[in-house]
Design a protein around this motif. Structure first.
Motif, short mmCIF file in Angstrom:
data_model
loop_
_atom_site.label_atom_id
_atom_site.label_comp_id
_atom_site.label_asym_id
_atom_site.label_seq_id
_atom_site.Cartn_x
_atom_site.Cartn_y
_atom_site.Cartn_z
N LEU A 226 10.65 -19.99 -29.72
CA LEU A 226 9.63 -20.07 -28.67
C LEU A 226 10.06 -19.27 -27.43
CD1 LEU A 226 8.51 -23.81 -28.88
CD2 LEU A 226 7.06 -21.80 -29.24
N LEU A 227 11.34 -19.30 -27.10
CA LEU A 227 11.82 -18.52 -25.95
C LEU A 227 11.62 -17.02 -26.19
CD1 LEU A 227 15.11 -20.37 -24.90
CD2 LEU A 227 13.01 -20.13 -23.53
N ASN A 228 11.84 -16.56 -27.40
CA ASN A 228 11.62 -15.14 -27.69
C ASN A 228 10.13 -14.79 -27.63
OD1 ASN A 228 13.97 -13.52 -27.91
ND2 ASN A 228 14.54 -14.61 -29.76
N ASP A 229 9.25 -15.69 -28.07
CA ASP A 229 7.80 -15.48 -27.90
C ASP A 229 7.44 -15.45 -26.41
OD1 ASP A 229 7.43 -15.45 -30.64
OD2 ASP A 229 6.63 -17.49 -30.74
N TYR A 230 8.01 -16.36 -25.68
CA TYR A 230 7.80 -16.46 -24.24
C TYR A 230 8.26 -15.17 -23.55
CZ TYR A 230 8.25 -19.14 -19.76
OH TYR A 230 8.16 -19.63 -18.48
N LEU A 231 9.42 -14.67 -23.96
CA LEU A 231 9.97 -13.44 -23.42
C LEU A 231 9.02 -12.27 -23.69
CD1 LEU A 231 12.47 -12.08 -22.09
CD2 LEU A 231 13.41 -11.84 -24.39
N LEU B 227 20.63 -16.13 -25.03
CA LEU B 227 22.04 -15.81 -25.29
C LEU B 227 22.93 -17.04 -25.14
CD1 LEU B 227 22.11 -12.40 -23.45
CD2 LEU B 227 22.57 -12.74 -25.89
N THR B 228 22.64 -17.88 -24.15
CA THR B 228 23.40 -19.12 -23.95
C THR B 228 23.28 -20.03 -25.17
OG1 THR B 228 23.11 -19.00 -21.56
CG2 THR B 228 23.63 -21.17 -22.46
N PRO C 199 18.26 -12.14 -27.66
CA PRO C 199 16.87 -12.07 -27.21
C PRO C 199 16.21 -10.80 -27.73
CG PRO C 199 18.34 -11.39 -25.44
CD PRO C 199 19.21 -11.80 -26.59
N HIS C 200 14.91 -10.87 -27.93
CA HIS C 200 14.17 -9.66 -28.29
C HIS C 200 14.33 -8.66 -27.15
CE1 HIS C 200 12.61 -11.53 -31.76
NE2 HIS C 200 11.62 -12.19 -31.20
N SER C 201 14.41 -7.37 -27.51
CA SER C 201 14.59 -6.37 -26.47
C SER C 201 13.85 -5.06 -26.76
CB SER C 201 16.09 -6.08 -26.27
OG SER C 201 16.67 -5.63 -27.48
N PHE D 261 10.11 -3.08 -27.03
CA PHE D 261 8.70 -3.18 -26.65
C PHE D 261 7.82 -3.41 -27.86
CE2 PHE D 261 10.13 -1.30 -22.65
CZ PHE D 261 9.46 -2.12 -21.76
N ALA D 262 8.19 -2.87 -29.02
CA ALA D 262 7.40 -3.10 -30.23
C ALA D 262 7.32 -4.60 -30.53
CB ALA D 262 8.02 -2.36 -31.42
N ASP D 263 8.44 -5.31 -30.35
CA ASP D 263 8.44 -6.76 -30.56
C ASP D 263 7.56 -7.46 -29.53
OD1 ASP D 263 10.23 -6.54 -32.70
OD2 ASP D 263 11.97 -6.70 -31.37
N TYR D 264 7.66 -7.03 -28.29
CA TYR D 264 6.86 -7.65 -27.22
C TYR D 264 5.37 -7.50 -27.51
CZ TYR D 264 11.29 -7.12 -24.66
OH TYR D 264 12.60 -7.14 -24.26
N ILE D 265 4.97 -6.29 -27.86
CA ILE D 265 3.55 -6.03 -28.11
C ILE D 265 3.06 -6.80 -29.34
CG2 ILE D 265 1.90 -4.23 -28.80
CD1 ILE D 265 3.59 -2.35 -26.91
N ASN D 266 3.87 -6.82 -30.39
CA ASN D 266 3.47 -7.50 -31.62
C ASN D 266 3.43 -9.01 -31.48
OD1 ASN D 266 3.13 -5.12 -33.08
ND2 ASN D 266 5.24 -5.11 -33.79
N GLU D 267 4.33 -9.58 -30.71
CA GLU D 267 4.45 -11.04 -30.64
C GLU D 267 3.70 -11.68 -29.49
OE1 GLU D 267 8.54 -12.27 -30.91
OE2 GLU D 267 8.94 -10.83 -32.50
N SER D 268 3.31 -10.89 -28.51
CA SER D 268 2.70 -11.45 -27.31
C SER D 268 1.24 -11.84 -27.53
CB SER D 268 2.78 -10.43 -26.18
OG SER D 268 2.17 -10.94 -25.02
N GLU D 269 0.92 -13.02 -27.06
CA GLU D 269 -0.49 -13.44 -27.01
C GLU D 269 -1.19 -12.73 -25.86
OE1 GLU D 269 -3.01 -17.50 -26.07
OE2 GLU D 269 -1.00 -17.71 -26.93
N ILE D 270 -0.45 -12.46 -24.80
CA ILE D 270 -0.97 -11.71 -23.66
C ILE D 270 -1.09 -10.26 -24.09
CG2 ILE D 270 -0.44 -10.89 -21.33
CD1 ILE D 270 0.91 -13.62 -20.84
#
Length: 159
Positions: free
Chosen positions: A19-24, A72-73, A78-80, A82-91
């Motif tokens: 969920l944190l990676n989706d949130y990120l 990381l803690t 963490p995802h890093s 942009f392809a992941d951000y665009i694919n996973e983001s609801e926004i």
């Protein structure tokens, strides 16, 4: 490092990390949208919204870093990309060039609503994992967005 190093169960925190990676991912798209609003704001609300959007994207940038560091803690990467951000983001991305000022406010409010929904999911998952550290962090982020939702809705004359 893994979650055991901070007295958490690997199995219990896996849903939190996911969920944190989706949130990120959502936060990165939100952040870029705020930058676009800041750069492209025009009209009679320019001075007010230019400053507000800068405040919001500065906060988002700091939040992104805290989310990634929390992943990381918990012992995961963490995802890093942009392809992941665009694919996973609801926004979703938007083009802010030529966008009306109050439409920008509406877009930010829509993002806040989606992020708050994700935060509520995270709070449930962190409670189930006994992950008070992540819970406290997410709760603080949610409070910031709740307050700014009220402020932006008041600015735009919404109930």
């Amino acid at each position: 490092m893994d979650a055991k190093a901070i007295s958490l169960s690997e199995t219990d925190v896996k849903p939190v990390v996911d969920l944190l990676n989706d949130y990120l991912a959502n936060y990165h798209i939100h952040y870029q949208k705020l930058r676009g609003c800041h750069w492209n704001i025009k009209g009679q609300n320019f001075f007010t919204l230019h400053v507000k959007f800068e405040e919001l994207y500065t906060n988002a940038q700091e939040t992104i870093d805290e989310i990634a560091e929390r992943v990381l803690t918990l012992g995961k990467p963490p995802h890093s990309r942009f392809a992941d951000y665009i694919n996973e983001s609801e926004i979703k991305e938007i083009n802010t060039i030529g966008m009306k000022d109050l439409d920008m406010v509406d877009a930010v409010l829509d993002d806040f609503s989606k992020l708050i929904s994700l935060e509520r999911e995270l709070l449930t998952a962190t409670e189930e994992a006994s992950d008070d550290g992540t819970n406290d962090m997410v709760n603080r982020f949610m409070q910031f967005k709740e307050k700014n939702t009220w402020m932006l809705r008041s600015f735009a004359g919404k109930k």
